[in-house]
Design an enzyme around this catalytic site. Structure first.
Site, PDB file in Angstrom:
ATOM      1  N   HIS A   8      76.021  64.078  26.813  1.00  0.00           N
ATOM      2  CA  HIS A   8      76.003  64.055  28.289  1.00  0.00           C
ATOM      3  C   HIS A   8      76.385  65.423  28.875  1.00  0.00           C
ATOM      4  CE1 HIS A   8      75.256  59.800  28.137  1.00  0.00           C
ATOM      5  NE2 HIS A   8      76.423  59.539  27.597  1.00  0.00           N
ATOM      6  N   ASP A  26      70.058  56.714  24.257  1.00  0.00           N
ATOM      7  CA  ASP A  26      71.391  56.173  24.555  1.00  0.00           C
ATOM      8  C   ASP A  26      71.419  54.659  24.753  1.00  0.00           C
ATOM      9  OD1 ASP A  26      74.009  55.856  25.330  1.00  0.00           O
ATOM     10  OD2 ASP A  26      73.950  57.203  27.044  1.00  0.00           O
TER      11      ASP A  26
END
Ligand SMILES: [Zn+2]
Length: 445
Positions: A269, A320
């Protein structure tokens, strides 16, 4: 006996902005032996790859079980917390057999989307209440078996997860994640064995979930083994602010001070990185995995892709939470999100975006693949150039893959020299849609 095969690609992307026509690809065993452009007539015995052939895509960040949440978290519009409640509900129910079935279908969905390797950030280790299974790696082995069945390369990033937050114990469903301390985490992980298609790696869930002393132990243990090490870093602003309050440093600074950040490290991220964080990541030679379709689904924000590029950080992609499994969508979302934020176009090159989806991800997962070049693993995928999405786009430009193609355009997938997908269908799991539906709905009935 080493098997040999010949493939002839109408167009192939060998790096850079342009593609190459008429490319002969020679494979010996698991590896590419030779790659030659401009071979106008395919030699006898060569398999024709009609369309644009790319290196196998790498999905550098996955939580396979989150696939069961797709489109189920939007009731009353859906907040981050309603998503997390449903995710924890799943955590309470999953057992190793259900997980093996679900992950096999999810990994197969990745394969037909053109991914030839996945990094599974695996933290659901133990039975309900945190009781270890008879084999304490039952859940991890379920993932390994699932990947073998789906034919995808797996880097099992066994995740250390010890706390519910800064100065908060694990509670409720989180008890299934915890090994107690870093030493017991390492003892369990040491019992796993890699295979030809499964590599081992490690992860620190986040600075919230692992105290600094334990991060240092995990970092030292993985450094001895040369394993990749990943961590969720600065996904939400609250995490960045809490960490500054509790530790007086940003999450990345805490990880770096514990010796976790070097060329084997991938920050997942980095949405709310400070400029100093980006510079630190670049200085230490670490990578960053962006997951734009999940970050937009969860309302996290937009990662600093142009700054990362400026700091020479390798940027990879991950699907993800699997709100979407489409590497082309992840790659173009990196650029398109920046355009919305900066109110201008042309921030990153299409070739850089394709590199993120291939080369950089393979590097983050420890596989010598992601480029169509001699000596690399023979992982490649062919996208159709005459689908409703790609028809009419320039076959000579890699922008066609990045800005026109979708996962649905993947026609052929070859992993380690073996064809796994033909005409968009998984050769070992032809009824993939019903398989996915069955394994997901079993968890909600
Ligand atoms: Zn994640």
């Amino acid at each position: 006996l080493t098997s040999e095969s010949l493939w002839w690609a109408e167009y192939a992307w060998l790096g850079g902005a342009r593609t190459t026509a008429d490319v002969l690809i020679e494979v010996k065993g698991e590896h590419l032996a030779a790659v030659t452009g401009g071979v106008s007539t395919p030699p006898d015995g060569a398999v024709r790859l009609q369309g644009l052939t790319l290196p196998g895509l790498a999905n550098a960040h996955s939580h396979a079980f989150h696939r069961a949440l797709r489109a189920r978290t939007h009731d009353r519009r859906g907040t981050f917390w309603s998503w997390r409640d449903l995710m924890y509900g799943l955590v309470e129910r999953l057992d190793p057999d259900q997980y093996r079935r679900l992950a096999r279908a999810v990994f197969a969905e990745m394969v037909v989307a053109g991914f030839t390797a996945v990094g599974e950030f695996h933290y659901l280790h133990h039975g309900p209440g945190g009781a270890p299974y008879a084999d304490p790696n039952d859940m991890g082995r379920a993932l390994m078996e699932a990947a073998e069945a789906a034919g995808i390369r797996l880097t099992l990033l066994d995740t250390c997860y010890l706390a519910g937050g800064f100065e908060t114990e694990l509670q409720g469903p989180q008890l299934r994640f915890g090994d107690g301390d870093a030493e017991r985490w390492a003892e369990r992980v040491a019992r796993l064995q890699p295979t030809e298609k499964v590599r081992l790696g490690a992860a620190v869930h986040s600075v919230r979930a692992v105290p600094a002393g334990a991060i240092a132990e995990v970092a030292a243990w993985t450094a001895e083994r040369g394993w990749p090490l990943h961590a969720h870093v600065s996904e939400q602003m609250a995490e960045q602010q809490d960490c500054l309050r509790y530790a007086g440093a940003t999450p990345l600074q805490v990880l770096a001070a514990s010796g976790a950040v070097d060329s084997r490290f991938t920050a997942v991220h980095g949405t709310h990185f400070s400029p100093d964080d980006v510079a630190l990541l670049g200085r230490l030679g670490a990578g960053c995995c962006l997951c734009p379709t999940t970050e937009r689904d969860l309302g996290d924000g937009v990662g600093p892709a142009p700054d990362l590029r400026g700091a020479q950080v390798d940027v990879s992609i991950g699907t993800d939470s699997h709100a979407v499994i489409d590497g082309f969508e992840e790659a173009r979302a990196i650029e398109l999100n920046c355009r919305l934020e900066d109110e201008r176009r042309g921030i990153l090159e299409p070739a850089d975006l394709m590199t993120s989806a291939t080369t950089s991800g393979m590097g983050a997962l420890g596989w010598d693949a992601g480029v169509i070049a001699p000596g690399k693993l023979a992982d490649f995928v062919t996208i159709s150039l005459d689908s409703l999405r790609t028809a009419g786009a320039d076959p000579g430009s890699v922008a066609t893959a990045v800005f026109a193609a979708s996962a649905a355009d993947v026609d052929v997938v070859v992993i380690g020299g073996r064809q796994v997908v033909e005409r968009g269908s998984h050769l070992d799991i032809p009824d993939l849609g019903p398989e996915l539906a069955k394994s997901v709905s079993a968890l909600w009935s």
